[in-house]
Structure formats: C-alpha cells, structure tokens
Write an enzyme that holds these catalytic residues in place. Structure first.
Site, mmCIF file in Angstrom:
data_model
loop_
_atom_site.group_PDB
_atom_site.id
_atom_site.type_symbol
_atom_site.label_atom_id
_atom_site.label_comp_id
_atom_site.label_asym_id
_atom_site.label_seq_id
_atom_site.Cartn_x
_atom_site.Cartn_y
_atom_site.Cartn_z
ATOM 1 C CG ASN A 134 3.776 63.418 97.801
ATOM 2 O OD1 ASN A 134 3.329 63.849 98.866
ATOM 3 N ND2 ASN A 134 4.557 64.136 97.009
ATOM 4 C CG ASP A 168 6.876 66.427 95.258
ATOM 5 O OD1 ASP A 168 8.079 66.105 95.397
ATOM 6 O OD2 ASP A 168 6.239 67.024 96.136
ATOM 7 C CE LYS A 170 7.656 64.772 98.929
ATOM 8 N NZ LYS A 170 8.365 65.998 99.386
#
Length: 424
Positions: free
Chosen positions: A150, A145, A147
C-alpha cells in the site's frame, strides 16, 4: 446525410463529471469486482488512475458500506504523500474513483525484485510516510493497513500511502475490531483490548524493518504462531544487520516496534510524537523544510522504461473480458433498484476536485448503515493481502475478498490475490 446520426454527442465539460470525460488507456490492475486502468482527461490531458468497482458484485459481496466509506474518507484527504482522490462518479454498472497516477510501482513489487532496499532509501520513505501519518492522525483518521503493498512510488521515486478501504475515523473511544493484515498488526489490535492511531506507527516500523532486511521482524507458520510472535517474541536482528542498517536506524526501528504504545515512537499526543521522530539522529540527512514540496531528489528512481506492475492485466483485458469498460449514458428509470443499489446511488456522490471544496463527513460516517439489513457494517475489510498469514476481520467476523486485491488499490500496482484464513 445518413452518417449524421452516428456522430458522437458533444461532451459537456461544464456538467457533472462522468466517464465520457476520459480516454481509457491501458488496464493495469484487477481485483475481486473491479479494475484499475490509466485514463486521460480529454480536456486537460492530465493522466490519472481510474479504479472502477462493479456494483452488482459489490452488492453480492456485501461491501457497499465499505465503498461508500472509502469514497467519503478520500474526499477529506489531501496530502503530498497520499494517493489523493480527484474525481468520483458512477454509472448504472460501476462506481468510479479517479486518483493520482503512480507510475513507479508499489514497494512490494520492488522488494520482491530487489530483495531489500538501501537504508538511505528506506529512511527517505519513512520520513515521507511519517509526514502522511501525522497529517491523517491530525484529522482523526487511522489507516489500519500500512504495508509495502500500500505504498506507491511516483515516477520520480516519492512514496505515497494508498488503499483507505479499512481506514476509519477515531475519537476518544478506542476501537476493538480486528482489521488489517496480520503480519503488520500492532499487538494491541490482537489483544482486543482497544486501540487507537498508535497502531499505524507500529505498522510503519514493520514496513521499514522488512524493506531494509528483506524479512519481517515477527513471523509464524500459522496465524496462531504469527500472533504469538507479534505479541511475545523479542525483537531480533539479522546476523548481518550492522552491514545493512546503522545504529541510529536500528534505534528508530526499535522505537516504532515498541509494544507499549505509550513509549512507541510517533505516539506522543498533540503531534509531539511526530516531532520527536523528526529530531532523531537517523533523520539528520532529511531536509524536513522541503520534504513535502518534493524538492528533494529521492535516493531510488524507478526505471521509467519498464512496467512497474503486472503487465498481464492488460492481456487479460484484451483476451478475456466479456464486458469491457466503455462510457454509457445513464438510464432514466431508476425506480426498480434494490435497497443496496439505491444506497450506492444516493451515497456514492459525485466529486470534482476542480469545482468542489473538500469536506469531512465525520462523525456521520462512523457507522454507515446497510439499507438492506438495517445493521451497521462497521469497517469491514475488503482487500486480500499479499503476504502469507494476512488477516482481515472486523468484530469477530472473517472477511474474504470483499473488494479489491492488489491490482485494484488506489493506483497502479500488481500483486497476487491470496485467500484469507479465518482467525478466532
């Protein structure tokens, strides 16, 4: 004499870590069933980010295995460009993660404020994040995840990877479950034919492209359109691309956004992909020997005089919270717990980085079993994403809001919660 009974109990700093060891400071994030706030250790005076998750809400949203999985993965991880776990513990109401404090905000916050970032700055972040990814892949962990939401900056401007809620160990067997935020998913995830850690390098390419040009390389009005764009559309450059990015920079972006995983930058086995990336001409200004020691001055330094997160969280805590966080002694009787509560009690174990060696639960945590249903949860997602068309599913099941939205990730940040759309 009457005041003697009201004296606070002395704190046992030699005993097991608990909330009494910390001073609770400002609230900086809010999510589906947890919050993030700044805390200070009463003995060492060190500042941290405290992420706390309400157990009852966690059980209601069937996210108990996710929380335990994240807790276990974070104990294994320790890297200069990752938001590392420092303490873990629980009380009767909450599970607590105490993590590195990031005061510089997340890259989504800065991207929305600035529109785009300078190539020099993005190159520095890509170098730091590629170091973090190479480390994770070396210990058989894929993030799944990656992106801008993050990626968190410290007060000096160094980039750190956070939110390991759907991270997972990998082995020779390829994963097939669809998980993550669709806009940053690699095509092999959407193809459902199996994937491995190569997906993280694709996501890094999407992030780098978005940070430089202020838009993602593949877009669509619907999930179906977005899926088609990621899987089929040729990589295109904005009309002013040459003004924002050098030719070597575009070569790296193109290499990371290669649909064939075997030709994608970073994906050669045994760490050779990472070394190949390091040798690329685009990274010539990077001093790799001193990068991980953080001796270099980052090109972008966040404004320390401003809050690099959504300040409304603190106001909500003051005005709307009906059960404000405070340290409480644990109840002695734990005999009437539900199966899920018992699972958290037994498996969300305490951790103190100053007293304990980090360890890996792998391969035993590959499939954490729900004690209530007797079925494996897999690595179900738990955090809604910020960009439109974000998707979080696992094993064909759409999952919405199982855990923490932007404010509740592993350190300080601020972002809006977006409902998820089912994907088939």
């Amino acid at each position: 004499m009457g005041a003697v009974c009201c004296r606070p109990q002395p704190i046992d700093f030699d005993g097991e870590i608990n909330l009494f060891h910390f001073v609770l400071l400002r609230c900086v994030g809010k999510g589906a069933f947890g919050k993030v706030r700044v805390v200070q250790h009463k003995q060492t005076r060190e500042l941290y980010a405290l992420k706390y998750i309400n157990k009852a809400k966690c059980v209601k949203m069937k996210a108990v295995p996710n929380v335990i999985q994240e807790r276990r993965l974070l104990e294994e991880i320790d890297h200069p460009f990752i938001v590392n776990l420092r303490y873990a513990f629980q009380d009767d109401e909450n599970c607590f993660f105490v993590l590195d404090l990031m005061l510089g905000g997340d890259l989504r916050f800065h991207l929305e404020r600035l529109g785009s970032l300078q190539e020099e700055t993005v190159r520095f972040y890509v170098a730091q994040l590629s170091s973090a990814l190479a480390y994770l892949h070396d210990i058989n962990i894929m993030h799944r995840d990656l992106k801008p939401d993050n990626i968190l900056l410290d007060e000096r401007g160094n980039a750190h990877l956070t939110d390991f809620n759907i991270a997972v160990h990998f082995a020779e067997r390829r994963l097939t479950g669809v998980a993550g935020s669709m806009a940053y998913m690699a095509p092999e995830i959407l193809a459902k034919r199996g994937y491995t850690y190569y997906i993280d390098w694709w996501s890094l390419g999407v992030c780098a492209y978005e940070l430089i040009f202020g838009r993602r390389p593949f877009r669509g009005r619907t999930n179906s359109d977005l899926q088609h764009s990621i899987s089929k559309d040729p990589l295109k450059w904005p009309e002013d691309a040459d003004k924002k990015c050098s030719r070597p920079g575009m070569q790296v972006l193109k290499g990371l956004l290669e649909r064939d995983p075997n030709r994608r930058f970073g994906c050669k086995p045994n760490g050779e992909g990472y070394q190949e990336l390091r040798r690329h001409a685009w990274f010539k200004p990077i001093d790799w020997d001193t990068l991980e020691s953080k001796e270099q001055t980052p090109p972008f330094i966040p404004d320390a005089k401003k809050a690099n997160f959504d300040a409304s969280h603190e106001l909500e805590e003051l005005l709307l919270e009906d059960n404000p966080l405070k340290a409480k002694a644990r109840k002695a009787n734990q005999d009437n717990l539900s199966a899920e509560m018992r699972q958290m009690e037994e498996q969300f174990t305490s951790y103190d980085f100053k007293k304990m060696q980090r360890r890996s639960y792998y391969p035993h945590n590959q499939h954490i079993i729900s004690t209530a249903t007797g079925t494996s949860s897999g690595m179900a997602s738990s955090r809604p994403g910020t960009p439109a068309n974000d998707l979080r599913t696992e094993n064909g099941i759409s999952i919405a809001g199982n855990s923490l939205d932007g404010g509740d990730s592993d350190a300080i940040r601020g972002e809006k919660m977006v409902s998820e759309k089912e994907f088939s």
